[in-house]
Every structure is written in C-alpha cells, then in structure tokens.
Design an enzyme around this catalytic site. Structure first.
Site, PDB file in Angstrom:
ATOM      1  CB  ALA A  21      -8.628 -20.361  -6.946  1.00 32.98           C
ATOM      2  N   GLY A  61      -8.086  -9.837  -4.186  1.00 32.83           N
ATOM      3  CA  GLY A  61      -7.817 -10.139  -2.925  1.00 32.83           C
ATOM      4  C   GLY A  61      -8.147 -11.702  -2.853  1.00 32.83           C
ATOM      5  N   GLY A  62      -7.243 -12.408  -1.976  1.00 34.41           N
ATOM      6  CA  GLY A  62      -7.460 -13.807  -1.652  1.00 34.41           C
ATOM      7  C   GLY A  62      -7.229 -14.811  -3.160  1.00 34.41           C
ATOM      8  CG  ASP A  63      -9.778 -17.864  -3.863  1.00 35.11           C
ATOM      9  OD1 ASP A  63     -10.404 -16.544  -3.440  1.00 35.11           O
ATOM     10  OD2 ASP A  63     -10.200 -18.833  -3.830  1.00 35.11           O
ATOM     11  CD  GLU A  64     -12.757 -13.410  -4.078  1.00 35.45           C
ATOM     12  OE1 GLU A  64     -13.614 -13.955  -3.625  1.00 35.45           O
ATOM     13  OE2 GLU A  64     -12.346 -12.069  -3.791  1.00 35.45           O
TER      14      GLU A  64
END
Length: 224
Positions: A77, A117-120
């Site tokens: 993102a 993880g996160g925006d990945e």
C-alpha cells in the site's frame, strides 16, 4: 426396557443400533466443526481474512510445484502511514480490509493470497503469459479505487505492484520469486504501474525474501 422394546418393535433392531451409535457421533461432529473453525482462524489474518505467512507459503509452494504458469505478486500500500496519521487507525484498518477483499476477488479461489505483515501482501496464482499484462493492469486499477469508510468519508488509496514468474527469473523457488517481485515493485514505486521482474532483480540483497533495507525487514519471521 419397555420403551426400548417398543422402539425395537416399531423400527427394527438395526435402526435402534444406528440411532444409538449416532448419539456420540453427534458430539464428535460438533467438536470437529469447532476444531476446524479454530484451525481456520489460526491460518488467517483476522483483519483482512487473508492467509497468514506460513499457510500462504505452503499453498504458494504447492502451486509452484503443480503448475507451469504461476506468478508471484507482491503488493505494498502506498502512503499508508499518512492515512493512519491523518484519519486514524480505524480508517487504516478499513483500507487494509478493502485491499484484502480486492486481492481475494482478483486472484480467485485457487490462488494463495497472504498478508505478510503491515500493509504488505503476496499472491501466488496461475497466470497465463498471454493474459499477464492485462491481469496486472486490472489489479493496479482495483487497488487505486477509493475506499469508503464507515462514516461515509472517501479515502484515495494506491498500491505498488511487482510480479515475478519462473520463466522470467529462472527459478521456481518461492523466496527467489518473492525477492525478485519485491525488487520489481520498488522499481515501479508510486508510478501506478505493475513491474514484471527480470533475472537482474534476483540479485538484489534481501532478508527473508524481502528487499534488504526496506522498512521492517529486520523484523520478519521465518523466510517464505
């Protein structure tokens, strides 16, 4: 005993045996369903519904082993931190959930779609070479469609996309493909286009299949 005899006389001894045996099996069936739901929950990210890293990795490797034209797609993102900072974490969660739904719809039921993880995110799917460019363009358009928040506000969103195929990079190893796709993603960062990896992208230094030096690489878990 009288009621047992009544049942035997009406339905026959075999029916009684089946009915009696079914009683404990019902309890086991309920337990099995509950256990299945618990196991499914451990395999999926609760926010997006996408596969967690280990389950994504296992499915992606099976796809690579069984099919010839498979692509590994990495997605980041764009400017996600700014969304969190400006609109709050609830808005960020809505954006991530929307990305998860869009990736699932785009990839289809036979793909392996994971949140790393996160925006990945990562996707492994069958993708014939003659449809590859069109499919990747479609994905970029979907990920650039604004997201509507629960309060009615609209958030402009974007994502960077990199893809790798065994034919293009010369390897069927998932870690190699992810590293190449991630490096290609960063070549096209903020350009609004998907980038297909070449053999040169496999030489980019990495940690756990992710481009070395990118945020969070020091904290990744087991390599895919």
């Amino acid at each position: 005993m009288d009621s047992v005899l009544h049942i035997r006389g009406r339905f026959g001894p075999r029916t009684l045996l089946i009915t009696t045996a079914a009683l404990p099996l019902t309890g086991w069936a309920i337990h099995a369903v509950a256990l299945h739901k618990q196991l499914a929950a451990t395999r999926r990210d609760p926010l997006t519904g996408l596969l967690r890293r280990d389950t994504y990795t296992a499915r992606a490797r099976r796809l690579l082993a069984r099919h010839d034209e498979v692509a590994v797609v990495m997605v980041d993102a764009d400017r996600f931190k700014a969304i969190n900072d400006r609109l709050g974490h609830a808005a960020g969660d809505t954006v991530l959930a929307a990305f998860g739904a869009r990736l699932t719809a785009w990839a289809g039921p036979r793909a392996s779609v994971g949140r790393l993880g996160g925006d990945e995110f990562a996707v492994a799917l069958q993708m014939p070479s003659d449809h590859r460019a069109l499919r990747l363009e479609q994905l970029v358009r979907m990920l650039h469609t604004p997201v509507v928040l629960d309060d009615g506000r609209t958030v402009d969103v974007a994502a960077s996309v990199g893809a790798a195929t065994p034919a293009a990079v010369g390897s069927r190893d998932l870690s190699v493909l992810q590293r190449a796709a991630d490096a290609a993603l960063y070549d096209g960062k903020h350009t609004g286009r998907a980038v297909l990896a070449t053999r040169e992208h496999t030489s980019v230094p990495s940690l756990n299949g992710r481009r070395l030096g990118r945020p969070g690489t020091a904290a990744w878990g087991r390599a895919a």
